[in-house]
Scaffold this active site. Structure first.
Site, PDB file in Angstrom:
ATOM      1  N   ASN A 143      22.274 -39.248 -10.079  1.00  0.00           N
ATOM      2  CA  ASN A 143      21.372 -39.869 -11.048  1.00  0.00           C
ATOM      3  C   ASN A 143      21.204 -38.937 -12.245  1.00  0.00           C
ATOM      4  O   ASN A 143      20.129 -38.820 -12.809  1.00  0.00           O
ATOM      5  CB  ASN A 143      20.030 -40.172 -10.369  1.00  0.00           C
ATOM      6  CG  ASN A 143      19.156 -41.084 -11.226  1.00  0.00           C
ATOM      7  OD1 ASN A 143      19.622 -41.651 -12.217  1.00  0.00           O
ATOM      8  ND2 ASN A 143      17.894 -41.203 -10.856  1.00  0.00           N
ATOM      9  N   GLU A 176      14.346 -41.726 -14.592  1.00  0.00           N
ATOM     10  CA  GLU A 176      14.628 -41.794 -13.161  1.00  0.00           C
ATOM     11  C   GLU A 176      13.933 -42.987 -12.503  1.00  0.00           C
ATOM     12  O   GLU A 176      14.398 -43.549 -11.529  1.00  0.00           O
ATOM     13  CB  GLU A 176      14.217 -40.493 -12.476  1.00  0.00           C
ATOM     14  CG  GLU A 176      15.209 -39.362 -12.635  1.00  0.00           C
ATOM     15  CD  GLU A 176      15.163 -38.682 -13.987  1.00  0.00           C
ATOM     16  OE1 GLU A 176      14.562 -39.225 -14.946  1.00  0.00           O
ATOM     17  OE2 GLU A 176      15.753 -37.582 -14.103  1.00  0.00           O
ATOM     18  N   ASP A 179       9.656 -35.716 -21.537  1.00  0.00           N
ATOM     19  CA  ASP A 179       9.561 -35.272 -20.143  1.00  0.00           C
ATOM     20  C   ASP A 179       8.254 -34.531 -19.895  1.00  0.00           C
ATOM     21  O   ASP A 179       7.512 -34.834 -18.959  1.00  0.00           O
ATOM     22  CB  ASP A 179      10.752 -34.377 -19.781  1.00  0.00           C
ATOM     23  CG  ASP A 179      12.008 -35.206 -19.569  1.00  0.00           C
ATOM     24  OD1 ASP A 179      11.891 -36.448 -19.539  1.00  0.00           O
ATOM     25  OD2 ASP A 179      13.090 -34.617 -19.437  1.00  0.00           O
ATOM     26  N   LYS A 238      16.280 -32.481  -7.827  1.00  0.00           N
ATOM     27  CA  LYS A 238      17.053 -32.867  -9.011  1.00  0.00           C
ATOM     28  C   LYS A 238      17.103 -31.744 -10.045  1.00  0.00           C
ATOM     29  O   LYS A 238      18.134 -31.518 -10.665  1.00  0.00           O
ATOM     30  CB  LYS A 238      16.443 -34.129  -9.628  1.00  0.00           C
ATOM     31  CG  LYS A 238      17.323 -34.774 -10.680  1.00  0.00           C
ATOM     32  CD  LYS A 238      16.876 -36.190 -10.962  1.00  0.00           C
ATOM     33  CE  LYS A 238      17.940 -36.981 -11.696  1.00  0.00           C
ATOM     34  NZ  LYS A 238      18.106 -36.618 -13.074  1.00  0.00           N
TER      35      LYS A 238
END
Ligand code: DC
Length: 670
Positions: free
Chosen positions: A94, A354, A326, A429
């Protein structure tokens, strides 16, 4: 990294000390690809090792790039530009920072590829990038839904006479992908290549970072406002030799916020985040300014950022967060501690990350007791009105690392409620050791939760306690090992059974050089993991543990083991003496015959042959001594729950105690 189904974080009071954070994800994946596009070797320092960089590393490896990881350094040997073999299938998880630039680089390079990812990756848009590339003569097809991965790429017929047009208002990664991929083409075609951005470019700092990094790799892109970019003909990637990856500024945002939420204690206040300063090339460093406006005190020094709280409650904020999409999620968490409603604007891009972060944040923040208004591209957060309005929630993470990292910041709540984080492993991640790092510098607001498992020898306490610790992500204390260690140390000091020199034993216990590390037990420099498991060591332990001076001296070792996020302790007096206020105490028992059988099996597995009869007699004798001694005799704490596991499997025992533990938890809203 915590791989448990959930992680319960007790209420936190503050953070202090020093932390070093892993490398920036955005820089890591960009420089990996740039280094691969160079001829020659590049040595990257402090590269991030996480899910997103592993997919990039693996893709480069499949493409024939020679990579070598050794400790802090990753050496990348440039790809041979002519080598295109048979079709290569790349799985990119991802990671948008892998999918977008690799699509552009491979589509321009020639050869056949398929690029796929997780189900969520197949919902994340890439059509604008594909359109821009196909208009140039690239041949990219959709293997699933139009506009989304997976993709098939075949060799192009390139024509650079017209400017390349790309949309800038969905993801800035489309422009970044072109900027990284085109220099090689510009070198080959020897003519300037022009990119025109259609629509308002979002997340500009990420494009700025791309340009800065390109310059470090010898490519100087000319820029006309944020509309037109020209890659000069004859451009060529040149390795900088060594390259130091800065710590991740987005990861830093959680620790900056934690420091701003920390209650001052009057000494050792503040947190130092090493290796990063406000001169960072990462766009998210501008989070620091927003955090300062809300009430963080931030000083940028040569060793890193020093952060502490400067006002309380924090000041509510109304901010256009387009430049820091973010880190803006971290502001949403800080908004919980503000003096009024805060609005974070211009974050429509949250919907295609995400997860749909606008919806996810709104849902989870509401569970904590905040009032949240979710707009198409904004979020307004009104904090819980009083401490009584806070709720202990199960914070869902939606397979989104930033949701998980944000969730932990709810632990600073004034109601001193714990928070349960679902699927904590999704931080892998970008920051696999996020929770460990936080726990290293965090102070608990209340006592750390402890589960006590007491009971007689060979009742299965160790197996049960370590199973519980694994299931909850808690630390594990095998207190018997301390007494066994002391028995061993006593023999080494010339003391012998029946160990009656109380003063000498007490003195030895006070300075016992014990260390538990990754399942091994050390006495000074000696690994005694096996030595303390012998039957003689068990008998010695039973004798030295009856000495009151020994018990007092070993108390602090045991209490020190109660660290974040929690502890499961097994022994004889965990619930009665060492942790009398523990929220769950279990008194484990099993028939003597059953225990003798288990101990025999354990010993046999270690290659020791024993007779059940003598083990039986030994257990009876040891039980009697542990019960009869005056110092902390073996007996259930008054509030202990009995568990007879004679006829239960390990899994059944663990499940039973876990269900008791769950019943004591306040979490709501799974
Ligand atoms: O659980 P174990 O067999 O490793 O323990 C060895 C001895 O140490 C046991 O005979 C009793 C003693 N012990 C104790 O007195 N208190 C504890 N908390 C743990 C063990």
């Amino acid at each position: 990294m915590y791989t448990t189904p959930f992680l319960d974080i007790p209420a936190l009071d503050g953070v202090s000390g020093r932390v070093r954070l892993p490398g920036s994800k955005s820089i890591s994946n960009r420089v990996l690809l740039m280094a691969a596009l160079c001829s020659g070797k590049t040595v990257l320092h402090n590269l991030l090792h996480s899910d997103d960089t592993h997919v990039m590393l693996q893709a480069l490896d499949q493409l024939g790039c020679a990579l070598h990881v050794a400790g802090e350094t990753t050496t990348v040997n440039g790809l041979n530009s002519d080598a295109t073999g048979p079709r290569i299938e790349l799985f990119l998880g991802n990671a948008g920072t892998a999918m977008r630039p690799l699509t552009a680089a491979l589509a321009l390079r020639g050869g056949e590829y398929t690029l796929s990812g997780t189900a969520r990756m197949h919902q994340r848009p890439i059509g604008d990038l594909v359109d821009a590339l196909n208009a140039l003569g690239c041949r990219i097809d959709y293997l699933g839904q139009t506009g989304f991965p997976p993709l098939r790429i075949r060799s192009p017929n390139l024509d650079f006479r017209r400017p390349i047009r790309v949309r800038g208002d969905v993801s800035s990664q489309f422009l970044t992908a072109l900027l990284i991929a085109l220099p090689t083409a510009a070198g080959a075609s020897r003519r300037d290549i022009e990119i025109e951005v259609v629509g308002e470019l979002i997340s500009k700092p990420y494009v700025k970072m791309t340009l800065d990094l390109l310059a470090r790799f010898g490519v100087d892109v000319r820029r006309d406002a944020w509309k037109r970019f020209v890659i000069p003909g004859g451009s060529r990637y040149q390795s900088p030799g060594d390259f130091q990856v800065e710590p991740d500024a987005s990861s830093a945002s959680y620790l900056i916020a934690a420091a701003a939420l920390s209650r001052p204690t009057g000494h050792d206040d503040g947190l130092t985040i090493e290796g990063i300063g406000t001169n960072s090339i990462q766009g998210d460093i501008r989070f620091a300014e927003a955090a300062e406006r809300m009430g963080a005190r931030i000083q940028s020094a040569t060793d890193g950022l020093h952060v502490a709280r400067s006002r309380w409650p924090l000041k509510a904020i109304d901010l256009d967060c387009n430049a820091i999409p973010d880190a803006a999620m971290t502001l949403a968490m800080m908004a919980l501690y503000a003096d009024g409603p805060s609005t974070l604007r211009n974050v429509a891009s949250w919907r295609v990350k995400e997860t749909d972060r606008l919806a996810a944040m709104a849902t989870e923040l509401r569970k904590l007791g905040a009032a949240v208004e979710e707009g198409a591209d904004r979020l307004t957060i009104t904090p819980p009105a009083t401490p009584e309005h806070w709720r202990a929630a199960t914070w869902r993470t939606y397979d989104d690392h930033r949701m998980a990292m944000c969730g932990a910041l709810a632990a600073f709540n004034p109601a001193q409620l714990p928070i349960r984080i679902d699927d904590p492993a999704c931080v892998g991640k970008t920051f696999p050791d996020y929770f460990e790092t936080l726990f290293q510098v965090a102070r608990p607001a209340t006592s750390v939760p402890v589960i006590c498992i007491d009971g007689p020898s060979a009742s299965g306490k160790g197996t049960l306690a370590s199973g519980l610790a694994r299931a909850l992500g808690y630390h594990y204390l095998d207190s018997g090992a301390l007494y066994r260690l002391l028995g061993l140390a006593a023999r080494r000091h010339g003391l012998a059974p029946p160990f009656q020199d109380a003063a000498a034993l007490g003195a030895l216990a006070k300075t016992l050089p014990v260390r538990f590390h990754e399942g091994r037990v050390w006495l000074g420099a000696e690994d005694v993991t096996h030595a303390i498991r012998s039957e003689q060591a068990g008998r010695d332990a039973s004798l030295v543990s009856a000495v009151p001076e020994v018990r007092t001296a070993l108390l602090h070792f045991q209490r020190e083991a109660a660290r974040l996020p929690g502890l499961v302790a097994d022994g004889r007096d965990m619930g009665t003496v060492v942790f009398p206020r523990a929220p769950l105490k279990v008194f484990l028992s099993a028939d003597v015959a059953e225990r003798a059988k288990r101990r025999a099996a354990q010993l046999r597995a270690r290659g020791v042959d024993t007779k059940i009869d003598s083990l039986y007699a030994d257990l009876v004798e040891r039980d009697a001594r542990d019960r009869a001694r005056t110092a902390a005799p073996l007996k259930p704490a008054e509030d202990a729950l009995p568990l007879d596991n004679s006829h239960l499997s390990i899994e059944q025992s663990v499940a039973e105690v876990l269900s008791w533990w769950q019943k004591k938890q306040p979490f709501r809203g799974a």
